[in-house]
Design a protein around this motif. Structure first.
Motif, mmCIF file in Angstrom:
data_model
loop_
_atom_site.group_PDB
_atom_site.id
_atom_site.type_symbol
_atom_site.label_atom_id
_atom_site.label_comp_id
_atom_site.label_asym_id
_atom_site.label_seq_id
_atom_site.Cartn_x
_atom_site.Cartn_y
_atom_site.Cartn_z
ATOM 1 N N VAL A 265 7.015 -39.371 -19.039
ATOM 2 C CA VAL A 265 5.951 -40.242 -18.528
ATOM 3 C C VAL A 265 6.110 -41.661 -19.084
ATOM 4 O O VAL A 265 5.963 -42.646 -18.351
ATOM 5 C CB VAL A 265 4.560 -39.661 -18.858
ATOM 6 N N THR B 29 -4.562 -33.365 -16.960
ATOM 7 C CA THR B 29 -3.301 -32.866 -17.483
ATOM 8 C C THR B 29 -3.382 -31.361 -17.751
ATOM 9 O O THR B 29 -2.463 -30.615 -17.412
ATOM 10 C CB THR B 29 -2.915 -33.614 -18.772
ATOM 11 N N GLY C 118 -3.631 -37.255 -22.328
ATOM 12 C CA GLY C 118 -2.512 -36.530 -21.724
ATOM 13 C C GLY C 118 -1.788 -35.658 -22.722
ATOM 14 O O GLY C 118 -1.464 -34.498 -22.440
ATOM 15 N N ALA D 125 -7.907 -37.868 -18.541
ATOM 16 C CA ALA D 125 -6.492 -37.521 -18.712
ATOM 17 C C ALA D 125 -6.338 -36.124 -19.283
ATOM 18 O O ALA D 125 -5.472 -35.358 -18.850
ATOM 19 C CB ALA D 125 -5.796 -38.545 -19.612
ATOM 20 N N GLN E 217 -2.401 -42.151 -13.612
ATOM 21 C CA GLN E 217 -3.579 -42.614 -14.335
ATOM 22 C C GLN E 217 -3.210 -43.741 -15.292
ATOM 23 O O GLN E 217 -3.933 -44.726 -15.416
ATOM 24 C CB GLN E 217 -4.245 -41.484 -15.099
ATOM 25 N N MET E 218 -2.077 -43.614 -15.970
ATOM 26 C CA MET E 218 -1.680 -44.643 -16.924
ATOM 27 C C MET E 218 -1.272 -45.935 -16.227
ATOM 28 O O MET E 218 -1.451 -47.020 -16.770
ATOM 29 C CB MET E 218 -0.569 -44.120 -17.820
ATOM 30 N N THR F 131 2.196 -32.457 -13.059
ATOM 31 C CA THR F 131 1.396 -32.906 -14.199
ATOM 32 C C THR F 131 1.831 -34.281 -14.666
ATOM 33 O O THR F 131 1.005 -35.158 -14.930
ATOM 34 C CB THR F 131 1.521 -31.894 -15.355
ATOM 35 N N ASN F 132 3.137 -34.488 -14.767
ATOM 36 C CA ASN F 132 3.637 -35.783 -15.222
ATOM 37 C C ASN F 132 3.268 -36.892 -14.236
ATOM 38 O O ASN F 132 2.933 -37.997 -14.647
ATOM 39 C CB ASN F 132 5.143 -35.727 -15.417
ATOM 40 N N LEU G 283 -0.478 -37.815 -14.741
ATOM 41 C CA LEU G 283 -0.688 -38.633 -15.941
ATOM 42 C C LEU G 283 -0.098 -40.023 -15.759
ATOM 43 O O LEU G 283 -0.715 -41.025 -16.119
ATOM 44 C CB LEU G 283 -0.091 -37.948 -17.164
ATOM 45 N N TYR H 282 -1.547 -31.605 -22.481
ATOM 46 C CA TYR H 282 -0.308 -30.819 -22.497
ATOM 47 C C TYR H 282 -0.367 -29.740 -23.576
ATOM 48 O O TYR H 282 -0.008 -28.586 -23.325
ATOM 49 C CB TYR H 282 0.900 -31.713 -22.773
ATOM 50 N N ALA I 138 -5.797 -42.903 -22.421
ATOM 51 C CA ALA I 138 -5.291 -41.990 -21.398
ATOM 52 C C ALA I 138 -4.056 -41.254 -21.905
ATOM 53 O O ALA I 138 -3.892 -40.053 -21.677
ATOM 54 C CB ALA I 138 -4.968 -42.758 -20.118
#
Length: 131
Positions: free
Chosen positions: A113, A38, A84, A34, A68-69, A61-62, A65, A88, A80
């Motif tokens: 997110v 990110t 993230g 992550a 992945q989450m 980017t959001n 992430l 950031y 994760a």
């Protein structure tokens, strides 16, 4: 084996054995993945912003992430998330932002997110509620 100072059969202390467990390795892998994704997508997004006439494609980017989450097992979800947040912050620092700006941008992205993740989890439980 009841004494905290005693060693386990492998000769390592219990906290060290816990750190070497497969669950710990998966958690660290989720955090590092992550963080890397990110950071890289955030920096790529800034590059696209500079070449696209100041249109900021921050959602790249959001989305990475969030994806992945969404697929992370429950035990790795918060790892994760932590990766993230760190990603950031690192990307903002590398881009030359101040601490205040970095934290505010990171908070806004993380909030987005988390709201999207909450709605995604809600829709997975009862998909008919949105029809």
């Amino acid at each position: 084996m009841g004494q905290p100072s005693e060693k386990s059969p492998t000769g390592l202390s219990a906290p060290v054995e816990a750190m070497l467990s497969p669950d710990w390795a998966k958690a660290v892998r989720a955090l590092v993945l992550a963080l890397a994704v990110t950071t890289v997508t955030s920096l790529v997004s800034r590059t696209l912003k500079a070449t696209a006439g100041e249109i900021a494609p921050i959602w790249l980017t959001n989305a990475a992430l969030l994806a992945q989450m969404m697929v992370a097992p429950h035990r790795q979800l918060w790892w994760a998330f932590a990766g993230g947040v760190l990603g950031y912050l690192i990307a903002n620092f590398l881009a030359g932002e101040s601490l205040g700006v970095s934290v505010s941008y990171s908070c806004a992205n993380v909030l987005e997110v988390m709201v999207a993740l909450a709605f995604a989890r809600l829709s997975q439980r009862s998909p008919s509620c949105f029809v």
